[in-house]
Design a protein around this motif. Structure first.
Motif, PDB file in Angstrom:
ATOM      1  N   PHE A  50       0.838  -1.193   0.000  1.00 46.94           N
ATOM      2  CA  PHE A  50       0.000   0.000   0.000  1.00 46.94           C
ATOM      3  C   PHE A  50       0.878   1.251   0.000  1.00 46.94           C
ATOM      4  O   PHE A  50       0.634   2.194   0.747  1.00 46.94           O
ATOM      5  N   GLY A 101      -8.352  -2.268   4.021  1.00 46.59           N
ATOM      6  CA  GLY A 101      -6.914  -2.395   3.793  1.00 46.59           C
ATOM      7  C   GLY A 101      -6.494  -3.678   3.114  1.00 46.59           C
ATOM      8  O   GLY A 101      -5.332  -4.097   3.269  1.00 46.59           O
ATOM      9  N   TRP A 119      -5.236   4.183   3.868  1.00 42.82           N
ATOM     10  CA  TRP A 119      -4.386   2.983   3.821  1.00 42.82           C
ATOM     11  C   TRP A 119      -3.059   3.214   3.122  1.00 42.82           C
ATOM     12  O   TRP A 119      -2.186   2.342   3.157  1.00 42.82           O
ATOM     13  N   PRO A 160      -2.637  -2.530   7.586  1.00 44.87           N
ATOM     14  CA  PRO A 160      -3.763  -1.664   7.968  1.00 44.87           C
ATOM     15  C   PRO A 160      -3.780  -1.274   9.441  1.00 44.87           C
ATOM     16  O   PRO A 160      -4.001  -0.102   9.773  1.00 44.87           O
ATOM     17  N   ARG A 193      -1.130   1.235   9.983  1.00 45.13           N
ATOM     18  CA  ARG A 193      -1.471   2.522   9.376  1.00 45.13           C
ATOM     19  C   ARG A 193      -2.424   3.299  10.284  1.00 45.13           C
ATOM     20  O   ARG A 193      -2.274   4.512  10.470  1.00 45.13           O
TER      21      ARG A 193
END
Length: 276
Positions: A8, A175, A202, A210, A213
């Motif tokens: 991500f 996520g 994300w 996730p 984050r």
């Protein structure tokens, strides 16, 4: 079933957009009514659940890539103030569309379509006052069943969950990508319109899981808050993002914590605790 969640980072997001743009043309949701029905369109959609700063970072990246996207903002958010509109107006000035990300209250998740549409119009009018332009599209934070794969228009605005916009739909909800590695999906050209939904929270310069984050976001946003303010913020974050719990054991490095400013303190947001 768990999805794919290995990358991500902004670099990977750029690869996704570049792959899809090889055979699809990026469009805005406000353009949907005039698009050809035979497809070939890419709808880049971003639901702003938590952070205007994260949304603006993604919007700048897309602008540098020469693509436009639609950003859906919560007018009832307790995690950010949409009426402090500098970020939203910058997204508009970058060529992006800004629409409503509507979180339907529990009492209106039934058959009262007229009441729901009245609330949608109220949010649209508030956002129009911030942007100085018409608001013509809407997405749902928690989709109302009757509008999921439903009508194209709600309260006169394009419904991101309309049936004709959901035939080819991939999302990073919670996520992760339920479709598996999304590049595999995007390198196989298909007929129709692709709706690619991402949530700016994300994404970042480097990949994080996730839960990590959300922990980074929590630490960035509350580092100047009192213990009570942090507890209120944590409860709101949990209610807003019920599918993922922040990893309280993760300690973001100082370089990450400095990447974005904190949100306003509770004292500057009247009624925050009372509205929880």
């Amino acid at each position: 079933m768990a999805g794919w969640a290995d990358n991500f980072s902004y670099d990977y997001y750029a690869r996704l957009v570049e792959a899809a743009s090889r055979f699809l043309t990026p469009r805005l949701f406000r353009e949907v009514p005039s698009l050809r029905a035979d497809g070939g369109h890419l709808l880049l959609r971003h639901d702003i659940d938590c952070s205007l700063e994260a949304a603006l970072a993604l919007g700048r990246l897309e602008h540098d890539m020469g693509v436009r996207a639609t950003y859906f903002v919560m007018m009832q958010s307790l995690l950010y103030d949409p009426e402090q509109g500098d970020a939203l107006r910058e997204l508009r000035d970058l060529g992006h569309e800004v629409g409503i990300h509507f979180d339907c209250p529990p009492e209106q998740r039934g058959d009262d379509r007229a009441g729901l549409e009245a609330r949608v119009r109220m949010d649209c009018h508030r956002l129009q006052a911030v942007l100085g332009e018409a608001v013509t599209s809407i997405s749902f934070h928690r989709p109302v069943e009757s509008f999921l794969r439903g009508p194209l228009f709600i309260a006169g605005r394009v419904n991101a969950y309309a049936a004709e916009l959901m035939t080819w739909y991939i999302s990073d909800s919670r996520g992760s990508w339920r479709c598996g590695e999304p590049l595999d999906e995007l390198t196989q050209a298909r007929h129709g319109t692709l709706q690619l939904l991402t949530h700016p929270i994300w994404w970042g310069r480097e990949h994080l899981a996730p839960a990590d984050r959300l922990q980074l976001f929590f630490r960035q946003s509350t580092r100047h808050m009192s213990r009570r303010e942090r507890a209120v913020f944590d409860a709101i974050l949990t209610a807003t993002m019920p599918g993922v719990r922040r990893n309280g054991l993760y300690a973001p490095p100082p370089s990450l914590l400095r990447q974005q400013p904190p949100l306003p303190r509770e004292a500057d947001r009247p009624g925050l605790a009372q509205r929880l």
